[in-house]
Design a protein around this motif. Structure first.
Motif, PDB file in Angstrom:
ATOM      1  N   THR A 120      38.327  48.428  47.296  1.00 22.92           N
ATOM      2  CA  THR A 120      37.657  47.174  46.916  1.00 22.92           C
ATOM      3  C   THR A 120      37.142  47.239  45.487  1.00 22.92           C
ATOM      4  OG1 THR A 120      35.608  47.972  47.974  1.00 22.92           O
ATOM      5  CG2 THR A 120      37.041  46.549  49.283  1.00 22.92           C
ATOM      6  N   ALA A 121      36.748  48.426  45.040  1.00 19.23           N
ATOM      7  CA  ALA A 121      36.317  48.574  43.651  1.00 19.23           C
ATOM      8  C   ALA A 121      37.472  48.315  42.689  1.00 19.23           C
ATOM      9  CB  ALA A 121      35.738  49.970  43.420  1.00 19.23           C
ATOM     10  N   LEU A 122      38.695  48.534  43.174  1.00 25.16           N
ATOM     11  CA  LEU A 122      39.888  48.275  42.368  1.00 25.16           C
ATOM     12  C   LEU A 122      40.377  46.833  42.522  1.00 25.16           C
ATOM     13  CD1 LEU A 122      41.865  51.578  43.065  1.00 25.16           C
ATOM     14  CD2 LEU A 122      40.771  50.924  40.905  1.00 25.16           C
ATOM     15  N   GLY A 123      39.660  46.045  43.311  1.00 26.38           N
ATOM     16  CA  GLY A 123      40.010  44.631  43.465  1.00 26.38           C
ATOM     17  C   GLY A 123      40.903  44.293  44.639  1.00 26.38           C
ATOM     18  N   HIS A 124      41.173  45.260  45.506  1.00 21.04           N
ATOM     19  CA  HIS A 124      42.056  45.002  46.654  1.00 21.04           C
ATOM     20  C   HIS A 124      41.295  44.307  47.775  1.00 21.04           C
ATOM     21  CE1 HIS A 124      45.408  47.406  45.103  1.00 21.04           C
ATOM     22  NE2 HIS A 124      44.491  48.273  44.673  1.00 21.04           N
ATOM     23  N   ARG A 125      41.890  43.269  48.350  1.00 21.87           N
ATOM     24  CA  ARG A 125      41.302  42.570  49.492  1.00 21.87           C
ATOM     25  C   ARG A 125      42.295  42.481  50.644  1.00 21.87           C
ATOM     26  NH1 ARG A 125      37.823  43.766  46.837  1.00 21.87           N
ATOM     27  NH2 ARG A 125      36.064  42.587  45.987  1.00 21.87           N
ATOM     28  N   ARG A 126      43.584  42.374  50.331  1.00 17.97           N
ATOM     29  CA  ARG A 126      44.626  42.306  51.367  1.00 17.97           C
ATOM     30  C   ARG A 126      45.173  43.718  51.597  1.00 17.97           C
ATOM     31  NH1 ARG A 126      48.751  37.450  50.319  1.00 17.97           N
ATOM     32  NH2 ARG A 126      49.057  37.817  52.562  1.00 17.97           N
ATOM     33  N   VAL A 127      44.798  44.294  52.737  1.00 22.91           N
ATOM     34  CA  VAL A 127      45.116  45.697  53.034  1.00 22.91           C
ATOM     35  C   VAL A 127      45.891  45.774  54.343  1.00 22.91           C
ATOM     36  CG1 VAL A 127      44.139  47.965  53.577  1.00 22.91           C
ATOM     37  CG2 VAL A 127      43.082  46.527  51.809  1.00 22.91           C
ATOM     38  N   VAL A 187      55.776  45.303  52.603  1.00 25.13           N
ATOM     39  CA  VAL A 187      56.109  44.333  51.560  1.00 25.13           C
ATOM     40  C   VAL A 187      56.029  42.908  52.111  1.00 25.13           C
ATOM     41  CG1 VAL A 187      57.920  43.527  50.016  1.00 25.13           C
ATOM     42  CG2 VAL A 187      57.554  45.989  50.324  1.00 25.13           C
ATOM     43  N   ALA A 188      56.555  42.708  53.320  1.00 23.46           N
ATOM     44  CA  ALA A 188      56.611  41.369  53.910  1.00 23.46           C
ATOM     45  C   ALA A 188      55.229  40.790  54.186  1.00 23.46           C
ATOM     46  CB  ALA A 188      57.420  41.415  55.202  1.00 23.46           C
ATOM     47  N   CYS A 189      54.242  41.653  54.497  1.00 18.43           N
ATOM     48  CA  CYS A 189      52.908  41.136  54.844  1.00 18.43           C
ATOM     49  C   CYS A 189      52.093  40.759  53.607  1.00 18.43           C
ATOM     50  CB  CYS A 189      52.150  42.132  55.705  1.00 18.43           C
ATOM     51  SG  CYS A 189      51.428  43.540  54.823  1.00 18.43           S
ATOM     52  N   GLY A 190      52.569  41.127  52.437  1.00 22.05           N
ATOM     53  CA  GLY A 190      51.906  40.730  51.204  1.00 22.05           C
ATOM     54  C   GLY A 190      50.664  41.519  50.853  1.00 22.05           C
ATOM     55  N   ALA A 191      50.452  42.666  51.476  1.00 18.39           N
ATOM     56  CA  ALA A 191      49.272  43.483  51.172  1.00 18.39           C
ATOM     57  C   ALA A 191      49.411  44.116  49.790  1.00 18.39           C
ATOM     58  CB  ALA A 191      49.096  44.568  52.220  1.00 18.39           C
ATOM     59  N   SER A 192      48.278  44.235  49.089  1.00 23.40           N
ATOM     60  CA  SER A 192      48.290  44.915  47.790  1.00 23.40           C
ATOM     61  C   SER A 192      47.967  46.394  47.924  1.00 23.40           C
ATOM     62  CB  SER A 192      47.280  44.257  46.847  1.00 23.40           C
ATOM     63  OG  SER A 192      45.954  44.448  47.327  1.00 23.40           O
ATOM     64  N   ALA A 193      47.515  46.810  49.117  1.00 23.15           N
ATOM     65  CA  ALA A 193      47.220  48.226  49.367  1.00 23.15           C
ATOM     66  C   ALA A 193      47.550  48.537  50.820  1.00 23.15           C
ATOM     67  CB  ALA A 193      45.759  48.551  49.072  1.00 23.15           C
ATOM     68  N   VAL A 194      47.997  49.746  51.068  1.00 21.62           N
ATOM     69  CA  VAL A 194      48.317  50.168  52.429  1.00 21.62           C
ATOM     70  C   VAL A 194      47.638  51.504  52.703  1.00 21.62           C
ATOM     71  CG1 VAL A 194      50.494  51.200  51.620  1.00 21.62           C
ATOM     72  CG2 VAL A 194      50.165  50.739  54.054  1.00 21.62           C
ATOM     73  N   VAL A 195      47.006  51.605  53.876  1.00 22.73           N
ATOM     74  CA  VAL A 195      46.346  52.833  54.316  1.00 22.73           C
ATOM     75  C   VAL A 195      47.163  53.406  55.468  1.00 22.73           C
ATOM     76  CG1 VAL A 195      44.250  53.862  55.281  1.00 22.73           C
ATOM     77  CG2 VAL A 195      44.086  51.950  53.657  1.00 22.73           C
ATOM     78  N   THR A 211      46.947  55.111  43.782  1.00 21.59           N
ATOM     79  CA  THR A 211      46.111  53.908  43.859  1.00 21.59           C
ATOM     80  C   THR A 211      45.752  53.446  42.451  1.00 21.59           C
ATOM     81  OG1 THR A 211      44.161  55.344  44.132  1.00 21.59           O
ATOM     82  CG2 THR A 211      45.104  54.373  46.121  1.00 21.59           C
ATOM     83  N   GLY A 212      45.690  52.130  42.292  1.00 22.57           N
ATOM     84  CA  GLY A 212      45.337  51.536  41.010  1.00 22.57           C
ATOM     85  C   GLY A 212      44.813  50.129  41.219  1.00 22.57           C
ATOM     86  N   PRO A 213      44.488  49.416  40.164  1.00 22.07           N
ATOM     87  CA  PRO A 213      43.948  48.065  40.268  1.00 22.07           C
ATOM     88  C   PRO A 213      44.907  47.131  41.024  1.00 22.07           C
ATOM     89  CG  PRO A 213      43.671  48.900  38.049  1.00 22.07           C
ATOM     90  CD  PRO A 213      44.564  49.868  38.753  1.00 22.07           C
ATOM     91  N   ALA A 214      44.310  46.221  41.791  1.00 24.04           N
ATOM     92  CA  ALA A 214      45.129  45.229  42.491  1.00 24.04           C
ATOM     93  C   ALA A 214      45.844  44.351  41.469  1.00 24.04           C
ATOM     94  CB  ALA A 214      44.238  44.367  43.389  1.00 24.04           C
ATOM     95  N   PRO A 215      47.103  43.999  41.749  1.00 21.44           N
ATOM     96  CA  PRO A 215      47.828  43.136  40.814  1.00 21.44           C
ATOM     97  C   PRO A 215      47.173  41.759  40.721  1.00 21.44           C
ATOM     98  CG  PRO A 215      49.057  43.406  42.862  1.00 21.44           C
ATOM     99  CD  PRO A 215      47.924  44.366  42.923  1.00 21.44           C
ATOM    100  N   SER A 216      47.132  41.216  39.515  1.00 24.37           N
ATOM    101  CA  SER A 216      46.467  39.919  39.322  1.00 24.37           C
ATOM    102  C   SER A 216      47.383  38.773  39.727  1.00 24.37           C
ATOM    103  CB  SER A 216      46.073  39.778  37.852  1.00 24.37           C
ATOM    104  OG  SER A 216      47.188  39.959  37.014  1.00 24.37           O
TER     105      SER A 216
END
Length: 373
Positions: free
Chosen positions: A220-227, A274-282, A368-373
């Motif tokens: 979340t500090a990197l801007g990710h919300r869709r996980v 990829v299909a679910c549109g998440a910007s980060a995966v755990v 891990t890096g910043p969420a894409p804008s």
């Protein structure tokens, strides 16, 4: 060296010969008897063939029962008498039979480790720590794999316990109620990567909620919300705890994807990520995370430019993936050693000590890096 610590109780063979009071009297008489002619060092020709308990008894001028008690480390033997027996044994190069000693003491000299999947490096680290610690005490290690099957795990655990003096259950998949039901039949045993309320067996567990909390704070500090979360085996208590911690964070838009625990499971899930549109995966663990990382690369998805990937466990090769994997570290080798210390205490009639819940530590690497804008 045997894996048995003598507690001073009479052995079965000795009870047939004399009562404790009679044995004490025998020790006193043997200790007071003249020592002339007995072995106090190497003298003259040795008897043909390997030395036996009878030859040691004859050389020391004591009974076979006394030799047996000295060889088993019993504190009930008079010190002077014990020294005389040890001197005779040394002079004759007498080596007690490990099998006979274990039979007399009602021990197998073996402890068992039950794991859900031996191909998972996490359990191999536990195995290494347990094996090294048990080996120093002269114990052999029996390793059993349940292949992620909770019912098979129960059958194998009971069978392993019949052939071992104690058992370590690593991340058992059986339900809490089933483990409580079987606790008397499995005892003494220790749990690793699992804590069950009211069980009574010592446990060494991981604070999965804290580990997930560190991952979420980092993302979340990197801007990710869709996980996306690549879920582990349904019977895994660790998976349930990690999933619950992710769902508890209202700031996330969470997608749960059924997966598994191994590299190929994560690899197969890359398309769904990829299909679910998440910007980060755990990933449930580092194996799953490494698999999805490879799958994303094959799909020409940039990590972490388009999707960030996080694992759990910090297995050895997590730092060597491309890019190196962000994960949380847990002390797997230490868990194996600690499990042995608790099991050893239980096997010798002592308390297994307090339960321990280890706090994972976030290791930020290049996946891990910043969420894409």
């Amino acid at each position: 060296m045997s894996c048995v610590r003598d507690d001073g109780r009479a052995r079965a063979g000795e009870r047939m010969r004399a009562s404790p009071e009679d044995r004490d009297g025998d020790d006193e008489r043997e200790a007071a008897a003249p020592t002339a002619g007995r072995v106090t060092g190497r003298r003259g020709p040795r008897p043909a063939g390997p030395a036996t308990i009878s030859s040691v008894a004859a050389a020391a001028g004591v009974s076979r029962a006394t030799v047996s008690r000295v060889m088993n480390g019993s504190p009930s033997v008079h010190p002077e008498l014990a020294a005389r027996v040890r001197a005779a044994a040394e002079a004759l190069d007498y080596e007690p039979s490990a099998a006979a000693r274990r039979l007399a003491l009602g021990r197998t000299g073996t402890v068992a480790l039950v794991v859900p999947d031996l191909s998972n490096p996490l359990f191999q680290n536990v195995l290494r720590g347990l094996s090294q610690a048990a080996g120093k005490a002269g114990c052999q290690l029996l390793v059993v794999e349940s292949d992620e099957d909770p019912e098979e795990e129960v059958v194998l655990a009971l069978e392993a316990r019949r052939n071992a003096d104690g058992i370590v259950l690593a991340s058992p998949r059986a339900p809490d109620a089933r483990l409580r039901e079987l606790s008397e039949r499995l005892a003494p045993f220790v749990l690793v990567y699992r804590e069950v309320a009211g069980l009574g067996a010592p446990s060494l567990s991981i604070d999965n909620r804290a580990g997930i909390g560190e991952i979420v704070a980092h993302l979340t500090a990197l801007g990710h919300r869709r996980v996306a979360y690549l879920a582990g085996p349904p019977a895994s208590a660790g998976n349930a705890e990690r999933l619950a911690a992710l769902r508890a964070d209202r700031g996330l838009e969470l997608t749960v994807l059924p997966c598994g625990s191994m590299f190929d499971h994560g690899h197969a899930a890359a398309g769904a990520v990829v299909a679910c549109g998440a910007s980060a995966v755990v990933g449930f663990n580092d194996m799953v995370a490494s698999g999805v990382l490879t799958g994303l690369r094959e799909l020409d998805v940039r990590v972490p430019g388009e999707v960030s990937v996080v694992g759990f466990d910090d297995i050895a090769f997590a730092r060597y993936t491309s890019p190196p994997l962000t994960t949380v570290a847990i002390p797997a080798n230490e868990l194996g050693r600690q499990a042995w210390e608790r099991l050893w205490a239980l096997m010798n009639g002592e308390s297994g000590g307090y339960n321990v819940r280890y706090q994972p530590r976030l290791l930020v690497r290049d996946s891990t890096g910043p969420a894409p804008s």
